[in-house]
Design a protein around this motif. Sequence first.
Motif, PDB file in Angstrom:
ATOM      1  N   ALA A 183      -7.007  14.981  36.693  1.00 41.75           N
ATOM      2  CA  ALA A 183      -6.306  16.257  36.792  1.00 41.75           C
ATOM      3  C   ALA A 183      -4.816  16.063  37.033  1.00 41.75           C
ATOM      4  N   ASP A 184      -4.458  14.932  37.606  1.00 41.97           N
ATOM      5  CA  ASP A 184      -3.044  14.613  37.865  1.00 41.97           C
ATOM      6  C   ASP A 184      -2.795  13.208  37.355  1.00 41.97           C
ATOM      7  N   PHE A 185      -2.031  13.088  36.262  1.00 44.22           N
ATOM      8  CA  PHE A 185      -1.730  11.786  35.672  1.00 44.22           C
ATOM      9  C   PHE A 185      -0.223  11.587  35.644  1.00 44.22           C
ATOM     10  N   ARG A 186       0.242  10.654  36.457  1.00 48.98           N
ATOM     11  CA  ARG A 186       1.668  10.341  36.559  1.00 48.98           C
ATOM     12  C   ARG A 186       2.503  11.585  36.850  1.00 48.98           C
ATOM     13  N   GLY A 187       1.969  12.433  37.685  1.00 53.15           N
ATOM     14  CA  GLY A 187       2.678  13.644  38.073  1.00 53.15           C
ATOM     15  C   GLY A 187       2.543  14.785  37.096  1.00 53.15           C
ATOM     16  N   LYS A 188       1.858  14.553  35.974  1.00 44.65           N
ATOM     17  CA  LYS A 188       1.640  15.619  34.979  1.00 44.65           C
ATOM     18  C   LYS A 188       0.279  16.233  35.258  1.00 44.65           C
ATOM     19  N   LYS A 189       0.281  17.481  35.728  1.00 42.02           N
ATOM     20  CA  LYS A 189      -0.938  18.115  36.209  1.00 42.02           C
ATOM     21  C   LYS A 189      -1.562  19.049  35.178  1.00 42.02           C
ATOM     22  N   VAL A 190      -2.871  19.114  35.213  1.00 43.87           N
ATOM     23  CA  VAL A 190      -3.611  20.066  34.392  1.00 43.87           C
ATOM     24  C   VAL A 190      -3.337  21.470  34.928  1.00 43.87           C
ATOM     25  N   PRO A 191      -3.104  22.453  34.055  1.00 40.57           N
ATOM     26  CA  PRO A 191      -2.896  23.831  34.530  1.00 40.57           C
ATOM     27  C   PRO A 191      -4.015  24.286  35.466  1.00 40.57           C
ATOM     28  N   ASP A 192      -3.623  24.940  36.545  1.00 39.23           N
ATOM     29  CA  ASP A 192      -4.579  25.348  37.588  1.00 39.23           C
ATOM     30  C   ASP A 192      -5.718  26.189  37.028  1.00 39.23           C
ATOM     31  N   VAL A 193      -5.423  27.027  36.041  1.00 38.55           N
ATOM     32  CA  VAL A 193      -6.444  27.932  35.528  1.00 38.55           C
ATOM     33  C   VAL A 193      -7.630  27.169  34.957  1.00 38.55           C
ATOM     34  N   LEU A 194      -7.384  25.979  34.401  1.00 35.92           N
ATOM     35  CA  LEU A 194      -8.463  25.230  33.756  1.00 35.92           C
ATOM     36  C   LEU A 194      -9.424  24.595  34.744  1.00 35.92           C
ATOM     37  N   ILE A 195      -9.001  24.474  35.987  1.00 43.14           N
ATOM     38  CA  ILE A 195      -9.903  23.906  37.004  1.00 43.14           C
ATOM     39  C   ILE A 195     -10.307  24.974  38.026  1.00 43.14           C
ATOM     40  N   SER A 196     -10.060  26.224  37.655  1.00 41.50           N
ATOM     41  CA  SER A 196     -10.367  27.333  38.572  1.00 41.50           C
ATOM     42  C   SER A 196     -11.845  27.697  38.572  1.00 41.50           C
ATOM     43  N   GLY A 197     -12.525  27.391  37.480  1.00 43.21           N
ATOM     44  CA  GLY A 197     -13.927  27.788  37.358  1.00 43.21           C
ATOM     45  C   GLY A 197     -14.117  29.216  36.895  1.00 43.21           C
ATOM     46  N   ASP A 198     -13.014  29.949  36.682  1.00 47.12           N
ATOM     47  CA  ASP A 198     -13.073  31.343  36.227  1.00 47.12           C
ATOM     48  C   ASP A 198     -13.038  31.346  34.694  1.00 47.12           C
ATOM     49  N   HIS A 199     -14.191  31.490  34.083  1.00 45.30           N
ATOM     50  CA  HIS A 199     -14.309  31.360  32.634  1.00 45.30           C
ATOM     51  C   HIS A 199     -13.528  32.427  31.868  1.00 45.30           C
ATOM     52  N   GLU A 200     -13.447  33.633  32.412  1.00 43.60           N
ATOM     53  CA  GLU A 200     -12.710  34.694  31.732  1.00 43.60           C
ATOM     54  C   GLU A 200     -11.216  34.406  31.751  1.00 43.60           C
ATOM     55  N   LYS A 201     -10.706  33.929  32.885  1.00 46.10           N
ATOM     56  CA  LYS A 201      -9.288  33.576  32.950  1.00 46.10           C
ATOM     57  C   LYS A 201      -8.976  32.409  32.019  1.00 46.10           C
ATOM     58  N   ILE A 202      -9.894  31.464  31.939  1.00 43.16           N
ATOM     59  CA  ILE A 202      -9.709  30.313  31.040  1.00 43.16           C
ATOM     60  C   ILE A 202      -9.669  30.775  29.595  1.00 43.16           C
ATOM     61  N   ARG A 203     -10.586  31.680  29.228  1.00 37.66           N
ATOM     62  CA  ARG A 203     -10.612  32.200  27.856  1.00 37.66           C
ATOM     63  C   ARG A 203      -9.305  32.888  27.500  1.00 37.66           C
ATOM     64  N   LEU A 204      -8.809  33.736  28.398  1.00 37.10           N
ATOM     65  CA  LEU A 204      -7.558  34.454  28.142  1.00 37.10           C
ATOM     66  C   LEU A 204      -6.380  33.504  28.078  1.00 37.10           C
ATOM     67  N   TRP A 205      -6.361  32.486  28.951  1.00 37.35           N
ATOM     68  CA  TRP A 205      -5.272  31.501  28.926  1.00 37.35           C
ATOM     69  C   TRP A 205      -5.259  30.748  27.602  1.00 37.35           C
ATOM     70  N   ARG A 206      -6.423  30.327  27.157  1.00 32.85           N
ATOM     71  CA  ARG A 206      -6.511  29.598  25.892  1.00 32.85           C
ATOM     72  C   ARG A 206      -6.063  30.462  24.716  1.00 32.85           C
ATOM     73  N   LEU A 207      -6.481  31.711  24.722  1.00 31.31           N
ATOM     74  CA  LEU A 207      -6.105  32.618  23.644  1.00 31.31           C
ATOM     75  C   LEU A 207      -4.600  32.846  23.636  1.00 31.31           C
ATOM     76  N   GLU A 208      -4.030  33.054  24.801  1.00 37.10           N
ATOM     77  CA  GLU A 208      -2.586  33.268  24.898  1.00 37.10           C
ATOM     78  C   GLU A 208      -1.824  32.023  24.453  1.00 37.10           C
ATOM     79  N   GLN A 209      -2.299  30.844  24.847  1.00 39.80           N
ATOM     80  CA  GLN A 209      -1.631  29.603  24.463  1.00 39.80           C
ATOM     81  C   GLN A 209      -1.715  29.368  22.959  1.00 39.80           C
ATOM     82  N   ALA A 210      -2.862  29.712  22.363  1.00 40.24           N
ATOM     83  CA  ALA A 210      -3.004  29.564  20.913  1.00 40.24           C
ATOM     84  C   ALA A 210      -2.038  30.478  20.172  1.00 40.24           C
ATOM     85  N   LEU A 211      -1.916  31.711  20.638  1.00 39.74           N
ATOM     86  CA  LEU A 211      -0.987  32.660  20.025  1.00 39.74           C
ATOM     87  C   LEU A 211       0.455  32.193  20.199  1.00 39.74           C
ATOM     88  N   LYS A 212       0.781  31.697  21.395  1.00 38.01           N
ATOM     89  CA  LYS A 212       2.140  31.238  21.681  1.00 38.01           C
ATOM     90  C   LYS A 212       2.508  30.059  20.794  1.00 38.01           C
TER      91      LYS A 212
END
Length: 242
Positions: A183-212
Amino acid sequence: MDITILSIFPKMFQALNESLIGKAQEKELVNIDVVDFRDFTTNKQNHVDDAPYGGGAGMLLQAQPIYDAMDYVEKKKPGKKRVVLLDPAGKTFNTKMAKDFAKEDQLVFICGHYEGFDERVKDLVTDEVSIGDYILTGGELPTMSMIDATLRFVPGVLGNSFSAEEESFSNNLLEYPQYSRPADFRGKKVPDVLISGDHEKIRLWRLEQALKKTLERRPDLLEHASLTDEEKKLLRKIRQNN
């Protein structure tokens, strides 16, 4: 699915015996045969090409060996076929075309070389296809690319049946960023939402990132995308924040 490739360089296609395509052949999800149309020449020199009528640079692949090779394929594998000619002047290959090809029982790819084809070869084909606005030495590499892209939509080829649907271009959107352990590699961290366990928030984050990502890198894709109301709302939000 049954795939036949017409080429004068059959050894190039040994790469199709590796990785997922090799496994798909082992599982008999697809059968791939390569026919060397040089075997069908009728001249003593075993040539498959000749100078064009009217003059000009380069050599053309002759109609005769390709026609005779197609006759051989038809006798060996009767039935309806979609015949694809690799041609720089053809329609540009894309995901929609790959999905259409994946629905066929029989595909035949004719690989060009040299300056091009005798025009009469085109009477044999259903599709003239290119992989982009650049020239390669032959149609072998484009054919392998198309086969690889097509077979990803054949049921059972991919281990995860949802993989092909979530990849870039599957819905005219580029794929969202993905991360793996740690989750933390050389100070580069995985976005918190992906390790939150909240599947709906993860889905929305992924969709927003794909659009962006699509807006930033391939805005042309959005012109043809059939966006849902949710996606349109997120896209408006992204544009407002830029």
